[in-house]
Write a protein that holds these residues in place. Structure first.
Motif, PDB file in Angstrom:
ATOM      1  N   ARG A 201       8.616  18.728  33.143  1.00  0.00           N
ATOM      2  CA  ARG A 201       7.593  18.837  32.690  1.00  0.00           C
ATOM      3  C   ARG A 201       8.058  20.665  31.835  1.00  0.00           C
ATOM      4  NH1 ARG A 201       4.651  20.929  38.205  1.00  0.00           N
ATOM      5  NH2 ARG A 201       3.546  18.728  38.316  1.00  0.00           N
ATOM      6  N   ILE A 202       9.452  20.243  31.595  1.00  0.00           N
ATOM      7  CA  ILE A 202      10.590  21.599  30.666  1.00  0.00           C
ATOM      8  C   ILE A 202       9.500  20.969  29.213  1.00  0.00           C
ATOM      9  CG2 ILE A 202      12.315  22.927  29.989  1.00  0.00           C
ATOM     10  CD1 ILE A 202      13.524  22.576  32.623  1.00  0.00           C
ATOM     11  N   PRO A 203      10.436  19.793  28.483  1.00  0.00           N
ATOM     12  CA  PRO A 203      10.370  19.192  27.425  1.00  0.00           C
ATOM     13  C   PRO A 203       8.164  19.981  26.774  1.00  0.00           C
ATOM     14  CG  PRO A 203      10.473  17.310  28.458  1.00  0.00           C
ATOM     15  CD  PRO A 203      11.256  18.995  29.391  1.00  0.00           C
ATOM     16  N   HIS A 204       7.636  19.815  27.906  1.00  0.00           N
ATOM     17  CA  HIS A 204       6.146  19.827  27.680  1.00  0.00           C
ATOM     18  C   HIS A 204       6.128  21.381  27.220  1.00  0.00           C
ATOM     19  CE1 HIS A 204       5.330  15.785  28.483  1.00  0.00           C
ATOM     20  NE2 HIS A 204       6.211  15.907  29.546  1.00  0.00           N
ATOM     21  N   LEU A 205       6.133  21.912  27.979  1.00  0.00           N
ATOM     22  CA  LEU A 205       5.756  23.511  28.000  1.00  0.00           C
ATOM     23  C   LEU A 205       6.482  23.842  26.514  1.00  0.00           C
ATOM     24  CD1 LEU A 205       5.359  26.258  29.117  1.00  0.00           C
ATOM     25  CD2 LEU A 205       7.378  26.505  30.224  1.00  0.00           C
ATOM     26  N   SER A 206       7.565  23.125  26.320  1.00  0.00           N
ATOM     27  CA  SER A 206       8.287  23.411  24.882  1.00  0.00           C
ATOM     28  C   SER A 206       7.400  23.140  23.961  1.00  0.00           C
ATOM     29  CB  SER A 206       9.627  22.903  24.660  1.00  0.00           C
ATOM     30  OG  SER A 206      10.265  23.154  23.732  1.00  0.00           O
ATOM     31  N   SER A 207       6.962  22.277  23.824  1.00  0.00           N
ATOM     32  CA  SER A 207       6.006  22.104  23.306  1.00  0.00           C
ATOM     33  C   SER A 207       4.980  22.353  22.704  1.00  0.00           C
ATOM     34  CB  SER A 207       5.735  20.516  23.653  1.00  0.00           C
ATOM     35  OG  SER A 207       4.862  19.389  22.368  1.00  0.00           O
ATOM     36  N   TRP A 208       3.938  23.028  23.898  1.00  0.00           N
ATOM     37  CA  TRP A 208       3.113  23.774  23.692  1.00  0.00           C
ATOM     38  C   TRP A 208       3.512  24.972  23.176  1.00  0.00           C
ATOM     39  CZ3 TRP A 208       2.066  28.241  27.212  1.00  0.00           C
ATOM     40  CH2 TRP A 208       0.841  29.184  27.042  1.00  0.00           C
ATOM     41  N   LEU A 209       4.356  25.638  23.696  1.00  0.00           N
ATOM     42  CA  LEU A 209       5.219  26.718  23.173  1.00  0.00           C
ATOM     43  C   LEU A 209       5.558  26.874  21.128  1.00  0.00           C
ATOM     44  CD1 LEU A 209       6.894  28.562  25.771  1.00  0.00           C
ATOM     45  CD2 LEU A 209       4.457  28.985  24.881  1.00  0.00           C
ATOM     46  N   GLY A 210       5.098  25.763  20.744  1.00  0.00           N
ATOM     47  CA  GLY A 210       5.477  25.439  19.269  1.00  0.00           C
ATOM     48  C   GLY A 210       7.003  24.919  18.906  1.00  0.00           C
ATOM     49  N   GLY A 211       7.731  24.570  20.124  1.00  0.00           N
ATOM     50  CA  GLY A 211       9.052  23.958  19.920  1.00  0.00           C
ATOM     51  C   GLY A 211      10.230  25.244  20.613  1.00  0.00           C
ATOM     52  N   LYS A 212       9.489  26.157  21.319  1.00  0.00           N
ATOM     53  CA  LYS A 212      10.153  27.373  21.908  1.00  0.00           C
ATOM     54  C   LYS A 212      11.205  27.030  22.708  1.00  0.00           C
ATOM     55  CE  LYS A 212      11.966  31.242  23.304  1.00  0.00           C
ATOM     56  NZ  LYS A 212      11.977  32.282  23.225  1.00  0.00           N
ATOM     57  N   GLU A 213      12.185  27.009  22.945  1.00  0.00           N
ATOM     58  CA  GLU A 213      13.743  26.511  23.481  1.00  0.00           C
ATOM     59  C   GLU A 213      13.470  27.065  25.202  1.00  0.00           C
ATOM     60  OE1 GLU A 213      17.905  25.965  23.627  1.00  0.00           O
ATOM     61  OE2 GLU A 213      17.428  27.213  22.526  1.00  0.00           O
ATOM     62  N   ILE A 214      13.469  25.947  25.532  1.00  0.00           N
ATOM     63  CA  ILE A 214      13.273  26.461  27.656  1.00  0.00           C
ATOM     64  C   ILE A 214      14.973  26.994  27.435  1.00  0.00           C
ATOM     65  CG2 ILE A 214      12.385  26.328  29.553  1.00  0.00           C
ATOM     66  CD1 ILE A 214      10.491  26.942  26.954  1.00  0.00           C
TER      67      ILE A 214
END
Length: 564
Positions: free
Chosen positions: A55-68
C-alpha cells in the motif's frame, strides 16, 4: 493502544503482494517540490505484513507523489517465536528497505510474550524480575541475528512501547527499577551481535498514564531516540493542553534536548474526538517545527486519514500539509515593452553670467586742498615820514595800543582768540644812523593753533608806539597831540626785552646807511596796527602754514573816530 488482530500471510498473498509492488512503483510520481517539513522522514502503519508494504506506493500517489520513506510494522507478542523474528513478512519489509538507501525500517518489539493478554501487575512484576535476571536474553539475541541476516542491521527498534500505560504486559509501573535493568539487558544483548547498527527508541504514551514516563527512562547509554505515541484523546481537551500537560509534547522535546537525543512520533492519529482536522493541522505544524527523526500516522479506523473514510476533513488537512505544490502550466508573463519615452531634452537655458563690471572706483583724486591763500590785505603801512633817522619799528604780532595818561593802565586779559602765544625771538637793536629808513612791511604768517592747553600768559605791559618828532617845532602846548584813548584789546603778550619781529620769516633788520628820503607825512596820532592770526584747523594749517590778518586802525582826531 489496542493493536489489530494479525493474520498469517499465505503463499498466495505473497504472490499478490509482489504484483502490487510492481504496479505501485509505476504509480508513484517523483517529488519535485517539498513543502515545509517535507524533508522529515514520514510513513504510515498500513498493515503489519505484505499488504502494508504493497500500500505504500498508493499512499504516495494519493499524496501527490510524496515520498514515503518510513516503513513501520510490529512483531507479534503472543509467543516468543514471533518476538525472535520467526515471521515471513520480515522479508518483505527487508526488501522494501534495501530498495532505497534513505529509507527507514521501524520495528516495534514486545518485551514479554502474551503481551496483550491483560496479565496482572503481580505477574508482570515477576516477569520483569525474570527478565532483569537474564532469563529472556536468548530471545533477543536471535532477533538481532535475524535482522542482520535479512540485511536490515540499521533497523530502528521501538522496544517495549507505551511502557507507562496499563495495556501491555511489558509495562513499567509494576517494577520500574527492574524494568530499566531488563531494558538494558535486551539492548546490550542485541548490540553484541556482529554487524548490527540498531537504534533503540524509547517511546512512552503522551501524558502521565499509569506512571510518569521519565521514571522508566533506562539511561542515555541504552537509548538512541526519545519518541512518543500521541493520539487525539485525553489527558487534555485541546492541542495546547497536549503540549503543556505534564509529560506532554513539550516535556518530551525538552527532555530529549537535555539528553542530546532526537525525537520521534512512531504512532499518532485521530481517536476519541472523531474527525478533527484542527488536531491534524496542529500536529503537522508541531512536527514541522521540531523536526523529529521520523513520524508515522496509524492509518486504520478510527485513527487513519487515508484508508479510513470516516474522517474526510482530517484527510484533507493531512493531504494539504504533505502534498508537494505542483507548479501549474508555465504561462510566460507577457513582456510588455516599456515604452521608451524619450526624455525631453529641455535645453538648459544659457543664462549669461551677468558680467558685473568691476566698478571702476576711481582712485579718489584727493585734490590738494586748494586752500585759498587768505587774502590778507597788505597792511597799508605808510612809510613813516621820519625827518630824522628812525629806529626800525619792530613788528609785534599783536601790538596793544595803550592810551598814555595819568590813569593807571587797565589790566589786560589774555585774548581767547590766540590759543598758542607766539613768543618772538629777542632781537638786539643795532645802533643806526639818524637817517630815516623805510621799513619793509612784513606780513605775519598765520600761526596754527595748537590743541595743547595754552600756557599761562603774563600780560605784557603796554608797549608805546614810539612817537616820531614833528619836523616842525611847535611851541604851542595846545597844539600838541592829545593822546586818543583806544579800546584796550586784551592780547596775550610775553614780555620781551626788546622789540621783536612777528614772524620768523622777518629778516633781522640790518643797519642801513642813511639815505635822504622824502619826508613822510607823520602818521596820525594814536594809530594802531592790528594783526589777527587765522586758524584753518590742524590739517590745513599744516599745508598753508601760519597766517594772520593785520588791520591798521586810526583813532586820530582827523579820523572821525575820536570820541572826545
Amino acid at each position: 493502544m489496542p493493536r489489530p488482530r494479525r493474520r498469517l500471510a499465505s503463499t498466495c498473498i505473497g504472490t499478490v503482494t509482489a504484483g502490487l509492488l510492481a504496479t505501485g512503483a509505476a504509480l508513484a510520481a517523483p517529488e519535485n517540490d517539498r513543502p515545509e517539513g517535507s524533508d522529515i522522514a514520514m510513513g504510515a502503519y498500513l498493515d503489519y505484513g505484505p499488504p502494508g508494504v504493497a500500500r505504500i506506493p498508493h499512499l504516495s500517489s494519493w499524496l501527490g507523489g510524496k515520498e514515503i520513506r518510513v516503513g513501520h510494522t510490529y512483531l507479534p507478542g503472543d509467543k516468543w517465536a514471533g518476538i525472535e523474528g520467526g515471521v515471513s513478512f520480515l522479508e518483505d519489509w527487508a526488501d522494501w528497505r534495501r530498495a532505497e538507501d534513505d529509507r527507514l525500517f521501524v520495528l516495534n518489539v514486545p518485551m514479554q510474550e502474551r503481551n496483550e493478554d491483560r496479565v496482572s501487575d503481580h505477574q508482570v512484576a515477576r516477569l520483569i524480575r525474570a527478565g532483569a535476571a537474564g532469563r529472556f536474553d536468548r530471545h533477543f539475541q536471535r532477533l538481532a541475528e535475524r535482522l542482520v541476516e535479512l540485511g536490515v542491521p540499521d533497523t530502528v527498534i521501538v522496544l517495549g512501547w507505551e511502557m507507562n500505560g496499563v495495556t501491555y504486559t511489558h509495562r513499567c509501573a509494576p517494577d520500574p527499577e527492574n524494568w530499566k535493568v531488563y531494558w538494558k539487558r535486551i539492548v546490550n544483548t542485541m548490540r553484541a551481535v556482529p554487524g548490527q547498527k540498531f537504534r533503540f527508541d524509547f517511546a512512552p504514551n503522551r501524558g502521565t498514564d499509569a506512571i510518569g514516563w521519565t521514571k522508566c527512562y533506562p539511561g542515555d547509554d541504552v537509548v538512541d531516540v526519545i519518541g512518543m505515541d500521541s493520539y487525539d484523546q485525553g489527558p487534555g481537551q485541546t492541542f495546547d493542553d497536549q503540549i503543556t500537560q505534564p509529560y506532554g509534547l513539550q516535556q518530551q522535546v525538552d527532555f530529549a534536548k537535555a539528553h542530546g537525543k532526537p525525537i520521534s512520533y512512531p504512532e499518532w492519529g485521530l481517536f476519541r474526538r472523531g474527525d478533527n482536522p484542527e488536531y491534524v493541522r496542529r500536529m503537522m505544524k508541531w512536527i514541522a517545527q521540531h523536526k523529529p527523526l521520523y513520524h508515522t500516522i496509524t492509518d486504520y479506523c478510527p485513527h487513519g486519514v487515508w484508508q479510513c473514510k470516516d474522517n474526510p476533513d482530517s484527510s484533507k488537512a493531512f493531504r494539504d500539509a504533505l502534498m508537494p505544490e505542483r507548479p501549474g502550466p508555465v504561462v510566460p508573463t507577457p513582456v510588455v515593452p516599456t515604452p521608451v519615452v524619450p526624455t525631453p531634452v529641455v535645453p538648459t537655458p544659457v543664462v549669461p553670467t551677468p558680467v558685473v563690471p568691476t566698478p571702476q572706483v576711481p582712485t579718489p583724486q584727493v585734490p590738494t586742498p586748494q586752500v585759498p591763500t587768505p587774502q590778507v590785505p597788505t597792511p597799508q603801512v605808510p612809510t613813516p615820514q621820519v625827518p630824522t633817522p628812525a629806529v626800525p619799528t619792530p613788528v609785534v604780532p599783536v601790538p596793544t595800543p595803550v592810551v598814555p595818561g595819568t590813569q593807571s593802565p587797565l589790566p589786560v586779559s589774555p585774548s581767547p582768540l590766540v590759543p598758542t602765544p607766539v613768543t618772538p625771538a629777542p632781537v638786539s637793536p643795532s645802533p643806526v644812523s639818524p637817517s630815516p629808513v623805510s621799513p619793509s612791511p612784513v606780513a605775519p604768517s598765520p600761526v596754527a593753533p595748537s590743541p595743547q592747553v595754552p600756557l599761562p600768559v603774563t600780560p605784557r605791559p603796554p608797549f608805546p608806539t614810539p612817537a616820531v618828532p614833528d619836523t616842525e617845532p611847535d611851541t604851542d602846548p595846545e597844539d600838541e597831540p592829545v593822546p586818543t584813548p583806544s579800546p584796550a584789546v586784551p592780547t596775550p603778550q610775553v614780555p620781551a626785552p626788546s622789540p621783536v619781529s612777528p614772524s620768523p620769516l622777518t629778516p633781522k633788520p640790518e643797519p642801513t646807511p642813511p639815505k635822504p628820503l622824502p619826508q613822510p607825512t607823520p602818521p596820525p596820532v594814536n594809530s594802531t596796527h592790528w594783526c589777527v592770526p587765522l586758524n584753518f584747523g590742524e590739517w590745513l594749517s599744516k599745508l598753508v602754514g601760519t597766517q594772520s590778518v593785520c588791520v591798521k586802525l586810526d583813532f586820530g582826531k582827523d579820523s572821525g573816530l575820536w570820541p572826545f
